[in-house]
Design an enzyme around this catalytic site. Structure first.
Site, mmCIF file in Angstrom:
data_model
loop_
_atom_site.group_PDB
_atom_site.id
_atom_site.type_symbol
_atom_site.label_atom_id
_atom_site.label_comp_id
_atom_site.label_asym_id
_atom_site.label_seq_id
_atom_site.Cartn_x
_atom_site.Cartn_y
_atom_site.Cartn_z
ATOM 1 N N SER A 66 -2.988 12.970 10.854
ATOM 2 C CA SER A 66 -2.102 11.591 10.402
ATOM 3 C C SER A 66 -0.622 12.006 10.945
ATOM 4 O O SER A 66 -0.695 13.139 11.725
ATOM 5 C CB SER A 66 -1.941 11.646 8.972
ATOM 6 O OG SER A 66 -2.221 10.454 8.422
ATOM 7 N N LEU A 67 0.446 11.329 10.551
ATOM 8 C CA LEU A 67 1.638 11.845 10.872
ATOM 9 C C LEU A 67 2.651 11.833 9.491
ATOM 10 O O LEU A 67 2.292 10.885 8.781
ATOM 11 C CB LEU A 67 2.497 10.962 12.039
ATOM 12 C CG LEU A 67 1.755 11.026 13.218
ATOM 13 C CD1 LEU A 67 2.399 9.774 14.156
ATOM 14 C CD2 LEU A 67 2.198 12.152 14.003
ATOM 15 N N CYS A 91 11.616 -41.428 11.306
ATOM 16 C CA CYS A 91 11.745 -42.913 11.672
ATOM 17 C C CYS A 91 10.557 -43.826 11.114
ATOM 18 O O CYS A 91 10.720 -45.079 11.170
ATOM 19 C CB CYS A 91 12.077 -43.165 13.096
ATOM 20 S SG CYS A 91 10.996 -42.867 14.298
ATOM 21 N N LYS A 148 5.246 3.756 17.896
ATOM 22 C CA LYS A 148 4.193 4.043 17.066
ATOM 23 C C LYS A 148 3.437 2.764 17.067
ATOM 24 O O LYS A 148 3.765 1.790 16.428
ATOM 25 C CB LYS A 148 4.506 4.568 15.603
ATOM 26 C CG LYS A 148 3.344 4.864 14.718
ATOM 27 C CD LYS A 148 3.511 5.612 13.569
ATOM 28 C CE LYS A 148 2.462 6.035 12.817
ATOM 29 N NZ LYS A 148 1.844 4.890 12.078
ATOM 30 N N CYS A 186 15.138 -40.690 18.042
ATOM 31 C CA CYS A 186 14.551 -40.621 16.494
ATOM 32 C C CYS A 186 15.618 -40.115 15.648
ATOM 33 O O CYS A 186 15.898 -40.417 14.794
ATOM 34 C CB CYS A 186 13.237 -40.042 16.557
ATOM 35 S SG CYS A 186 12.639 -39.549 15.041
ATOM 36 N N TYR A 189 0.840 -1.244 -0.059
ATOM 37 C CA TYR A 189 -0.059 0.010 0.055
ATOM 38 C C TYR A 189 0.803 1.200 -0.054
ATOM 39 O O TYR A 189 0.732 2.054 -0.821
ATOM 40 C CB TYR A 189 -1.124 0.040 1.238
ATOM 41 C CG TYR A 189 -1.926 1.327 1.399
ATOM 42 C CD1 TYR A 189 -2.742 1.560 0.453
ATOM 43 C CD2 TYR A 189 -1.434 2.271 2.155
ATOM 44 C CE1 TYR A 189 -3.785 2.565 0.768
ATOM 45 C CE2 TYR A 189 -2.024 3.436 2.194
ATOM 46 C CZ TYR A 189 -3.279 3.568 1.435
ATOM 47 O OH TYR A 189 -3.802 4.868 1.355
ATOM 48 N N GLU A 214 8.333 8.090 21.527
ATOM 49 C CA GLU A 214 7.376 7.034 21.922
ATOM 50 C C GLU A 214 7.213 5.775 20.748
ATOM 51 O O GLU A 214 7.529 6.300 19.490
ATOM 52 C CB GLU A 214 5.775 7.470 21.995
ATOM 53 C CG GLU A 214 5.877 8.697 22.762
ATOM 54 C CD GLU A 214 4.510 9.335 22.820
ATOM 55 O OE1 GLU A 214 3.944 9.317 21.987
ATOM 56 O OE2 GLU A 214 4.324 10.085 23.889
#
Ligand SMILES: NC(=O)c1ccc[n+]([C@@H]2O[C@H](COP(=O)([O-])OP(=O)(O)OC[C@H]3O[C@@H](n4cnc5c(N)ncnc54)[C@H](O)[C@@H]3O)[C@@H](O)[C@H]2O)c1
Ligand SMILES: [Zn+2]
Length: 687
Positions: free
Chosen positions: A87-88, A422, A120, A441, A43, A118
């Site tokens: 938004s950022l 086996c 996200k 095994c 996207y 911080e």
């Protein structure tokens, strides 16, 4: 992680219009119930491609284009926000972060002395409205101006209490998501309900938050990252929240009983310099694979309210904050197969075979599926599109099928009914299946491999004989074979004097095998026959191989920086076994190699510097040799054995029925010799 990732190339106006439509449809599905057909990386590439096209063709920009819009312009809402939910902007790496900070400082006209750093959180933004301390409404981000009422989810979100500690009126902002455990549980519930599942925690959270009526309830998690008083609120608290640094507002939020990332390994901090910001970015990125919840970057904000106020907002994002993006850790690809392996401890584990996909810096072809329960819990099918997760050094894992991408051609995954290694029974009493033979095994398989024709070539040691020896606890690994006594062997059932003596003679012959075969017998991952020969010829002695570190091992052709440490680690693990082999008098040197370990292509060797291919049936002195033995012969004589003819081939040894390789060699004018002529050439190296 310095450059911006690539973008989709858009050729013309039609492709542009299609790209815009695809972006809109994907974003609408992504924010609605998480059923986008694209992974985030795809996207983002698409939107960057759209942006680039619009930059070059400003006259063609469509009004519905996702660029510059919150949620790509694909979402609407009917509950207006008191303050827009934006938004950022993104940066990809330290240089871009420094550029962003410099332009911000120019804008506000002074240096920023406090940055809040911080994680996200990779979920959905939500606004939680409290009136006099009581939670009264939940609203999604929507288009940023107005969101959708999702108050029905109240009471199902861990970390978002019905009541705050104080009787305050405030709006909290934060992210709604699912932890790994919540996701597992949600998948199981949905699987039980309609046989499908969620593609990943984020889409599970999106679907869960927005669905009003579901016969089952899935738990969600909230992490707060902001608190806003109403714009017209002039109370003492409102004033305080407007004036406090962001970090102190967050302290207040958690004091109200609301979850923040404070108690997690990626808690927010305040940094004074960009170096400190970058250090925290690196720490958060490093902690990412171990987190119980998804993050897709780091948010860097001006901590001081005064700085934020001066910086202000653009129509899409605050100017005082930026998202430092981390590489995608999840992609959608196809599940093409499932392999079953029995591990060292007897655990039988499925492994997904994928259509190769690039993820966090490497190409992923295999991913873990943990156990059978994991397959059924997710309702996985062969041919499914699946979400695959990988971050840093973690083993890639298949998260879930992308159910809405099913075509109807998917097939059930075959589940083994006996141990794939086996053939013995499977202990299914626990969630993790085990071979009933447990550790033994794996021992059968590894001893049988070591005794094989191309390794130690121990004739007469069939698998059932190995089982017998293991069951009698006479051996635990193949080194123990060399310590078996005549009496011990005679005491075994179906073991006569003749076979005993034959077997003992075979053990003696095995001790004389060259280092390349002894090394191959160890079964170090990624080192088959030809790689073992190369390693043996490079180092000359086992001692030199064992003394090599990853860097030294990497000097061997074909061993890269990923494989080298694995070889070193496995050799260290095999130390007791190798010690036993040494003590038993097994050969630990490679004939024809200078013990200093350097010379592999002494000029006096007849094939030195030559690439040799062998094809057709061998005859004359070579008749009895296996193909592997002929290849060994080539390498003893200083040449390099190769399997296909190319312009680089120096010599083709063509026996009867040589076929296409001969034709190709002739066409390329590569020298062709008969097996007899070749035997002559290397006569002194014949076994
Ligand atoms: N797969 C798809 O089809 C598809 C479609 C659309 C968007 N997406 C993905 O979504 C991304 C864009 O997401 P977006 O628009 O929701 O967010 P964004 O990248 O614009 O960032 C803003 C959001 O970050 C979140 N956030 C997390 N931690 C935060 C913190 N500590 N402080 C402040 N905010 C924090 C908030 O929800 C906020 O709304 C894209 O990069 C893309 O990867 C994918
Ligand atoms: Zn087994």
């Amino acid at each position: 992680m310095t450059d911006a990732p690539p973008s989709t190339v858009i050729a013309d106006e039609t492709a542009y219009a299609e790209a815009v439509q695809l972006a809109l449809d994907s974003a609408a599905a992504y924010y609605a119930d998480g059923t986008s057909t694209l992974d985030d990386d795809a996207y983002d590439r698409l939107v960057r491609g759209i942006e680039a096209y619009e930059g070059e063709h400003p006259d063609q920009v469509l009004p519905q284009s996702p660029t510059g819009k919150v949620a790509g312009g694909a979402v609407v809402g009917d509950v207006p926000h008191t303050v827009p939910m934006l938004s950022l902007d993104n940066v990809f790496g330290a240089d871009q972060l420094a550029d962003w900070a410099a332009s911000l400082e120019r804008r506000i006209g002074r240096p920023v002395t406090a940055w809040s750093v911080e994680p996200k959180l990779d979920g959905l933004a939500i606004s939680a409205r409290y009136r006099r301390g009581r939670l009264v409404q939940l609203v999604t981000r929507g288009d940023g101006v107005a969101g959708e009422d999702v108050s029905h989810a109240m009471g199902t979100i861990v970390g978002l209490p019905d009541r705050l500690a104080d009787t305050v009126t405030v709006e909290l902002r934060g992210e709604v998501m699912m932890t790994a455990a919540q996701f597992d549980e949600a998948c199981a519930k949905r699987q039980a309900h309609d046989g499908t599942t969620f593609a990943n925690p984020r889409s599970a959270a999106a679907g869960t938050l927005r669905t009003r009526e579901r016969p089952y309830v899935c738990e969600l998690t909230f992490f707060g990252y902001g608190a806003l008083p109403a714009p017209d609120d002039s109370s003492e608290l409102a004033t305080r929240l407007r004036e406090l640094p962001h970090s102190e507002v967050m302290g207040w939020v958690s004091g109200q009983g609301v979850q923040t990332t404070d108690a997690t390994p990626v808690a927010g901090i305040v940094a004074e310099t960009l170096e400190q910001v970058q250090k925290r970015v690196d720490e958060i990125a490093a902690a990412r694979p171990e987190l119980e919840f998804g993050i897709d970057g780091i948010v860097v904000k001006c901590d001081l309210a005064a700085d934020q106020a001066v910086a202000g907002f653009s129509s899409r994002a605050p100017r005082w904050a930026v998202a430092y993006k981390l590489p995608a850790t999840e992609k959608i690809t196809k599940l093409v197969g499932v392999e079953w392996n029995t591990g060292r401890t007897g655990i039988i584990a499925p492994r997904a075979v994928l259509e190769p996909v690039e993820l966090d810096g490497s190409v992923v072809t295999y991913a873990t599926l943990h156990n059978v329960a994991d397959i059924t819990r997710r309702g996985l099918m062969l041919g499914d599109s699946v979400t695959v997760y990988k971050a840093g050094d973690v083993i890639p894992r298949v998260e879930a099928p992308v159910v809405h991408l099913r075509t109807g051609d998917e097939q059930p995954i075959p589940i083994p009914s006996v141990c794939p290694s086996c053939g013995d029974a499977i202990d299914m009493s626990q969630e993790r299946w085990r071979c009933v033979r447990g550790r033994a095994c794996r021992a059968i398989a590894s001893i049988s491999y070591a005794a094989g024709r191309d390794q130690l070539d121990i004739e007469g040691l069939a698998d059932n004989r190995i089982k017998q020896l293991l069951d009698a606890e006479m051996i635990a690994d193949f080194a123990d074979l060399f310590y078996l006594t005549r009496d011990q062997l005679l005491s075994l059932e179906r073991m006569g004097a003749v076979s005993t003596d034959n077997l003992l003679a075979a053990f003696e012959r095995a001790k004389a095998q060259p280092l390349s075969r002894v090394f191959c017998a160890l079964g170090v991952r990624g080192t088959g026959r030809s790689m073992s020969r190369r390693i043996a010829r490079h180092f000359g002695t086992m001692e030199a191989i064992r003394a090599a570190d990853a860097l030294a091992i990497q000097q061997v052709e074909g061993i890269g920086p990923e494989k080298a440490p694995v070889v070193v680690a496995e050799l260290a693990e095999l130390a007791p076994l190798i010690d036993k082999l040494v003590a038993a008098g097994v050969t630990m040197t490679e004939p024809g190699v200078d013990p200093s370990g350097s010379a592999t292509s002494a000029p006096e060797l007849p094939l030195s510097g030559m690439s040799v291919v062998v094809t057709g049936a061998m005859s004359g002195p070579l008749e009895e040799l296996s193909r592997n033995q002929v290849n060994e012969l080539i390498e003893r004589a200083g040449g390099k054995a190769s399997s296909s003819v190319s312009a680089k081939t120096s010599l083709l040894v063509a026996g009867e029925k040589a076929g296409s390789k001969r034709a190709k060699a002739e066409q390329l004018q590569v020298r062709v010799v008969s097996p007899e002529e070749f035997a002559e050439l290397v006569s002194e190296f014949l076994p």
